[in-house]
Motif scaffolding. Structure first.
Motif, mmCIF file in Angstrom:
data_model
loop_
_atom_site.group_PDB
_atom_site.id
_atom_site.type_symbol
_atom_site.label_atom_id
_atom_site.label_comp_id
_atom_site.label_asym_id
_atom_site.label_seq_id
_atom_site.Cartn_x
_atom_site.Cartn_y
_atom_site.Cartn_z
ATOM 1 N N GLY A 34 0.811 -1.207 0.000
ATOM 2 C CA GLY A 34 0.000 0.000 0.000
ATOM 3 C C GLY A 34 0.843 1.256 0.000
ATOM 4 N N ALA A 35 1.910 1.281 0.824
ATOM 5 C CA ALA A 35 2.792 2.449 0.862
ATOM 6 C C ALA A 35 3.471 2.650 -0.487
ATOM 7 C CB ALA A 35 3.829 2.286 1.970
ATOM 8 N N ASN A 36 3.961 1.573 -1.094
ATOM 9 C CA ASN A 36 4.616 1.678 -2.394
ATOM 10 C C ASN A 36 3.646 2.140 -3.471
ATOM 11 O OD1 ASN A 36 7.610 0.422 -2.865
ATOM 12 N ND2 ASN A 36 6.675 -0.371 -0.999
ATOM 13 N N VAL A 283 9.924 3.813 0.633
ATOM 14 C CA VAL A 283 8.921 2.740 0.593
ATOM 15 C C VAL A 283 9.508 1.477 -0.033
ATOM 16 C CG1 VAL A 283 6.925 4.266 0.619
ATOM 17 C CG2 VAL A 283 7.952 3.655 -1.566
ATOM 18 N N GLY A 284 10.515 1.633 -0.907
ATOM 19 C CA GLY A 284 11.200 0.456 -1.432
ATOM 20 C C GLY A 284 11.906 -0.304 -0.324
ATOM 21 N N LEU A 285 12.570 0.433 0.579
ATOM 22 C CA LEU A 285 13.210 -0.213 1.730
ATOM 23 C C LEU A 285 12.168 -0.875 2.625
ATOM 24 C CD1 LEU A 285 15.866 2.490 2.733
ATOM 25 C CD2 LEU A 285 16.233 0.382 1.461
ATOM 26 N N LEU A 286 11.044 -0.183 2.814
ATOM 27 C CA LEU A 286 9.977 -0.760 3.633
ATOM 28 C C LEU A 286 9.472 -2.067 3.030
ATOM 29 C CD1 LEU A 286 8.132 -0.305 6.097
ATOM 30 C CD2 LEU A 286 6.558 0.898 4.582
ATOM 31 N N LEU A 287 9.387 -2.132 1.717
ATOM 32 C CA LEU A 287 8.943 -3.353 1.040
ATOM 33 C C LEU A 287 9.935 -4.484 1.276
ATOM 34 C CD1 LEU A 287 6.786 -4.518 -0.933
ATOM 35 C CD2 LEU A 287 8.370 -3.958 -2.773
ATOM 36 N N VAL A 437 17.547 6.816 10.025
ATOM 37 C CA VAL A 437 18.501 7.910 9.829
ATOM 38 C C VAL A 437 17.894 8.988 8.921
ATOM 39 C CG1 VAL A 437 20.675 8.528 8.689
ATOM 40 C CG2 VAL A 437 20.606 6.612 10.290
ATOM 41 N N GLY A 438 17.257 8.555 7.829
ATOM 42 C CA GLY A 438 16.630 9.517 6.929
ATOM 43 C C GLY A 438 15.569 10.342 7.636
ATOM 44 N N ALA A 439 14.720 9.674 8.424
ATOM 45 C CA ALA A 439 13.683 10.399 9.160
ATOM 46 C C ALA A 439 14.310 11.326 10.192
ATOM 47 C CB ALA A 439 12.734 9.415 9.836
ATOM 48 N N GLY A 440 15.364 10.855 10.861
ATOM 49 C CA GLY A 440 16.037 11.679 11.856
ATOM 50 C C GLY A 440 16.621 12.945 11.251
ATOM 51 N N LEU A 441 17.231 12.814 10.075
ATOM 52 C CA LEU A 441 17.793 13.990 9.408
ATOM 53 C C LEU A 441 16.700 14.995 9.048
ATOM 54 C CD1 LEU A 441 20.409 12.312 7.022
ATOM 55 C CD2 LEU A 441 20.902 13.712 9.040
ATOM 56 N N LEU A 442 15.557 14.497 8.552
ATOM 57 C CA LEU A 442 14.465 15.400 8.189
ATOM 58 C C LEU A 442 13.840 16.043 9.428
ATOM 59 C CD1 LEU A 442 12.646 13.531 5.285
ATOM 60 C CD2 LEU A 442 14.152 15.508 5.151
ATOM 61 N N VAL A 443 13.748 15.291 10.528
ATOM 62 C CA VAL A 443 13.212 15.866 11.766
ATOM 63 C C VAL A 443 14.130 16.981 12.257
ATOM 64 C CG1 VAL A 443 12.779 15.400 14.208
ATOM 65 C CG2 VAL A 443 11.907 13.837 12.481
ATOM 66 N N ARG A 444 15.443 16.728 12.242
ATOM 67 C CA ARG A 444 16.403 17.757 12.657
ATOM 68 C C ARG A 444 16.304 18.983 11.749
ATOM 69 N NH1 ARG A 444 19.970 18.288 16.689
ATOM 70 N NH2 ARG A 444 21.854 18.290 15.394
ATOM 71 N N SER A 445 16.190 18.720 10.455
ATOM 72 C CA SER A 445 16.093 19.816 9.497
ATOM 73 C C SER A 445 14.830 20.633 9.730
ATOM 74 C CB SER A 445 16.103 19.255 8.068
ATOM 75 O OG SER A 445 15.812 20.254 7.119
ATOM 76 N N ALA A 685 8.907 9.641 8.445
ATOM 77 C CA ALA A 685 8.832 9.212 9.842
ATOM 78 C C ALA A 685 7.845 8.060 10.005
ATOM 79 C CB ALA A 685 8.424 10.391 10.725
ATOM 80 N N ALA A 686 6.711 8.130 9.293
ATOM 81 C CA ALA A 686 5.729 7.039 9.369
ATOM 82 C C ALA A 686 6.306 5.750 8.803
ATOM 83 C CB ALA A 686 4.462 7.433 8.614
ATOM 84 N N PHE A 687 7.015 5.845 7.676
ATOM 85 C CA PHE A 687 7.632 4.658 7.095
ATOM 86 C C PHE A 687 8.702 4.098 8.027
ATOM 87 C CE2 PHE A 687 6.722 6.832 2.790
ATOM 88 C CZ PHE A 687 5.412 6.399 2.838
ATOM 89 N N SER A 688 9.451 4.979 8.685
ATOM 90 C CA SER A 688 10.508 4.535 9.596
ATOM 91 C C SER A 688 9.922 3.830 10.809
ATOM 92 C CB SER A 688 11.354 5.728 10.043
ATOM 93 O OG SER A 688 11.939 6.375 8.950
ATOM 94 N N ALA A 689 8.822 4.380 11.350
ATOM 95 C CA ALA A 689 8.179 3.743 12.500
ATOM 96 C C ALA A 689 7.654 2.361 12.124
ATOM 97 C CB ALA A 689 7.043 4.628 13.008
ATOM 98 N N THR A 690 7.076 2.252 10.935
ATOM 99 C CA THR A 690 6.600 0.947 10.471
ATOM 100 C C THR A 690 7.752 -0.024 10.302
ATOM 101 O OG1 THR A 690 4.802 2.062 9.275
ATOM 102 C CG2 THR A 690 5.270 -0.217 8.678
ATOM 103 N N ALA A 691 8.844 0.447 9.700
ATOM 104 C CA ALA A 691 10.015 -0.415 9.520
ATOM 105 C C ALA A 691 10.580 -0.856 10.855
ATOM 106 C CB ALA A 691 11.081 0.338 8.717
#
Length: 805
Positions: A34-36, A283-287, A437-445, A685-691
């Motif tokens: 669904g995410a993809n 979402v590819g990583l999540l898959l 890490v990706g979500a963390g960088l965006l949160v910091r940004s 962040a949502a994808f990271s939490a799911t992962a």
């Protein structure tokens, strides 16, 4: 064919028996699919789907740049393109606002001024009437317009007799010649309700002045049959050189000015392309994480069915048949997951549509079309293969005769299977860390973006647009008198602290012009820097709480009869007078013959968005640079929107036919400016939490499987007097070891890939140390909890029963 149907029927029976596993697998894969699918539907709409125009691959945007700074085109340049280009056909447009009166309540409408060939170049046909013809674009022709489908429906009740009817726009009668179709958008133009072929006009800007080199047009083109983009760019370079030679005195004839063609899509998606690809990667990583999770579940299930497979083999089933059976069951799970994923994607698209208002290009609807559904089918099949391949291969490689002789005393614990399960867990942890890490960088940004000083105080400020009609307010003094009277009335309202008007709102640039600051070489107009010029009323700095660092604010005495004065911002002073006192210096603005004297220095206001550094800017008194298209700003002592009707009533009291537009607060403006980075951050962040959740489940399943394999060892240890906490420590250490390996792999990959996110970050390094420390610690904490729960559960098993097993 019959064997395949037999495998499907048998697989469905098995899945009904293992309903718990089937539900977990379908939910896991369904969420990933669904995410993809949802993100791909955005990718398809914005980056892949052809524009709904004739032969869209031939369409190009033609941009003009002064050095690296994009600038709007001039009327003369368009005429040169129109008459001189052979490799392409050019069209032009600009946006404006006009007031519609005489058809219900007065309303201000966004208008697109286009060349007569605009729609024919795109191949767009009207739903009613006709589009423009060459004669419509002549100054002496009677004004005609096309209506958008939305305006035709909302304002004219979808009445087909609107064609041929006259409507009043800014007091000028215009004949409606057609209605545009509902399904065609123009994302490169933006929102427009009315289309007019009078591209050589602009509200409150005489045509004679437009011909002095005012940049206000944008260009598109269609490549001639057989012409390439490279050939078009070569011709544009020649035409540009010709323009510079023939127009040495105009503002856009600097030697550094260039023209270049690029695919039209590049113009539309320039601000979102990289962010969409980041989300597609996420979402590819999540898959992959979901596939690894389900593969681990199916491997456990397949190994538990080892005796069943051995019996079927003894009865004549070959290894290929067993392999096909397990893969069929995996594909059945994937098919169910795909159906769930499409449903989730449809829901997600509706949510994204609401969240992404203003962040995605307009006129490109996000839908689950045939391309997206085909993608969902392909992803579902891929997940079925990836999830079922390793378990099926493991069973196919198993010594089935040895399994039969085993008498069912336990599940085989071969090292190769353990290594496979461990590898799946390590992969899940590594991929989860990448997303974290990706979500963390965006949160910091985004946190730094939120705390950026915009240069003004946005709280408790109401804004609305007021665009005066040209015919009614043609004289500058009429415009000045109108806004002075409105401000006088608004400031007298209860709950209003102060009020002001400005041509542009904060965070925006509306007008640029060439300038010559004192002390700079006296170069021709075209070679002077183009900088932001803002017209404001007295009290604007007080209303927005913009600090005045030196000098004074504007007063009512700074009128059209008084000496020319200006206030510069810090960025202007730093660039042109570093280390000097700007007060008393002068700036020659545009074609003004009298330079303006600097009477004040203001703090920097972000004039190109919060994420962009403030650019050099000057402020002029509104009475010395009158303009009919202004913004009213009201600082209130109460909730700003509660005064909206009262403020609108004061505008109507001055002119009953004058509408207002874009009624909102400055806080809303700030939120809109941050909308795109906020949406990207929330999604990642949502994808990271799911992962993270899937990785925790996978690690917990791995630890649980390990404790089952070692249940007899546990029983013996307990029987010999060992304490349970020692065994728990041993099992948790094993889980943390796997997590540690995954973290090391994920950190190495994260450091290598983080630079791809650099363009999406604000004042944050792609290798931000805090993010690369906190993310692994969070993952280690989750891994510890995921390992501890099944280990402690194993202690509740009776040692005697384990030894008997």
């Amino acid at each position: 064919m019959w064997s395949l149907l037999r495998d499907v029927r048998f697989g469905l029976r098995r899945l009904r028996r293992d309903v718990g596993l089937a539900v977990v697998a379908v939910l896991t894969l369904g969420l990933a699919i669904g995410a993809n699918t949802a993100i791909f539907s955005v990718t398809s709409a914005v980056l892949l789907r052809p524009f709904p125009y004739a032969r869209p691959q031939q369409l190009v945007s033609i941009t003009q740049q002064d050095a690296a700074q994009p600038t709007n085109g001039t009327l003369q340049r368009y005429e040169l393109l129109r008459d001189g280009a052979k490799t392409l056909t050019a069209a032009a447009w600009t946006t404006d606002n006009l007031n519609l009166t005489g058809a219900g309540e007065p309303v201000q409408l966004p208008v697109a001024r286009v060349t007569p060939n605009f729609f024919s170049l795109l191949g767009v046909r009207p739903e009613l009437g006709r589009t423009f013809v060459a004669a419509d674009g002549q100054p002496e022709s009677k004004p005609v317009v096309l209506l958008s489908h939305a305006l035709w429906r909302s304002r004219f009740g979808s009445n087909p007799k609107v064609v041929g009817r006259a409507i009043d726009l800014d007091g000028v009668s215009n004949i409606v010649v057609g209605v545009l179709p509902a399904g065609v958008g123009f994302p490169f133009v933006g929102r427009a309700e009315v289309w007019t072929p009078r591209y050589f006009e602009l509200t409150l800007m005489p045509t004679a002045r437009l011909r002095l080199g005012v940049g206000y047009l944008s260009y598109i083109g269609r490549l001639a049959p057989g012409a390439s983009l490279a050939e078009a760019n070569a011709e544009l370079a020649v035409l540009n050189e010709r323009y510079l030679r023939e127009n040495p005195g105009v503002a856009d004839s600097a030697p550094t000015t260039t023209m270049r063609a690029a695919p039209l899509r590049d113009l539309v998606v320039a601000g979102v392309r990289e962010k969409i690809w980041i989300l597609m990667g996420a979402v590819g990583l999540l898959l992959l994480i979901g596939c690894a999770n389900v593969a681990s579940l199916l491997l456990s299930r397949a190994l538990a069915r080892g005796r069943e497979m051995a019996v079927r083999s003894a009865l004549g089933a070959g290894r290929a048949a067993l392999f096909r059976q397990l893969l069929t069951e995996s594909l059945l799970l994937a098919a169910a997951s795909g159906g769930l994923g499409v449903l989730l994607a449809w829901t997600a698209d509706r949510t994204l549509e609401a969240l992404a208002t203003g962040t995605l290009p307009q006129g490109l609807p996000v839908t689950l079309d045939a391309r997206v559904l085909l993608f969902a089918v392909g992803v579902s099949a891929l997940t079925g293969i990836l999830s079922g391949l390793f378990p099926a291969l493991q069973v196919a490689r198993t010594n089935l005769n040895a399994t039969l002789r085993d008498e069912g005393r336990g599940i085989s614990g071969s090292r190769s299977r353990a290594r496979l399960r461990s590898s799946l867990v390590v992969g899940q942890v590594a991929l989860s860390l990448l997303l974290l890490v990706g979500a963390g960088l965006l949160v910091r940004s985004f946190a730094r973006l939120l705390h950026t000083d915009s240069g003004f105080e946005a709280r408790s400020v109401l804004t609305m647009g007021v665009s005066l009609p040209t015919e009614k307010y043609a004289k500058p003094q009429q415009q000045i008198d109108f806004f002075r009277e409105v401000l006088r009335r608004v400031e007298a309202l209860p709950g209003v602290r102060s009020a002001a008007v400005s041509a542009a709102l904060p965070l925006e640039t509306k007008r640029i012009t060439p300038m010559l600051p004192e002390g700079q070489p006296a170069v021709p107009l075209a070679q002077r820097p183009f900088l932001d010029v803002e017209a404001v009323s007295p009290g604007w700095f007080h209303t927005l709480e913009v600090p005045l660092l030196a000098g004074r604010e504007f007063t009512d005495a700074d009128d059209a009869e008084g000496p020319k004065v200006t206030i510069v911002n810090e960025a202007f002073a730093r660039r042109f007078w570093p280390g000097e006192n700007p007060l008393g210096k002068t700036v020659t603005i545009g074609r003004w013959t009298q330079p303006a004297q600097v009477v004040g220095v203001a703090g920097d206001v972000h004039n190109s968005g919060v994420a962009a550094a403030p650019q050099p800017q000057i402020y002029l008194p509104f009475a010395q640079l009158p303009w009919g298209d202004m913004n009213l700003l009201v600082r209130t002592a109460v909730a700003p929107l509660s005064l909206a009707q009262a403020v609108e009533a004061q505008v109507a009291a001055v002119d009953p036919d004058q509408p207002v537009t874009d009624v909102r607060t400055l806080d809303d403006l700030m939120d809109t400016d941050r909308a795109q980075p906020r949406l990207t951050m929330l999604l990642l962040a949502a994808f990271s939490a799911t992962a993270l959740l899937l990785a925790a489940i996978g690690l917990a399943a791995m630890v649980a499987w390990t404790t089952v394999q070692r249940r007899q060892e546990l029983a013996i240890r307990l029987a010999l007097g060992a304490e349970g906490k020692d065994f728990v420590r041993l099992v948790v250490r094993g889980g943390l070891t796997l997590a540690g390996i995954g973290i090391v792999v994920g950190l190495a990959a994260g450091l290598a890939l983080a630079r791809l996110m650099s363009s999406a970050l604000y004042q944050t390094s792609a290798h931000d140390l805090q993010t690369f420390i906190v993310a692994p610690l969070v993952l280690l904490g989750v891994a510890c909890a995921a390992s501890l729960i099944p280990a402690r559960k194993a202690l509740r098993v009776d040692p005697i029963e384990s030894l008997r097993g």
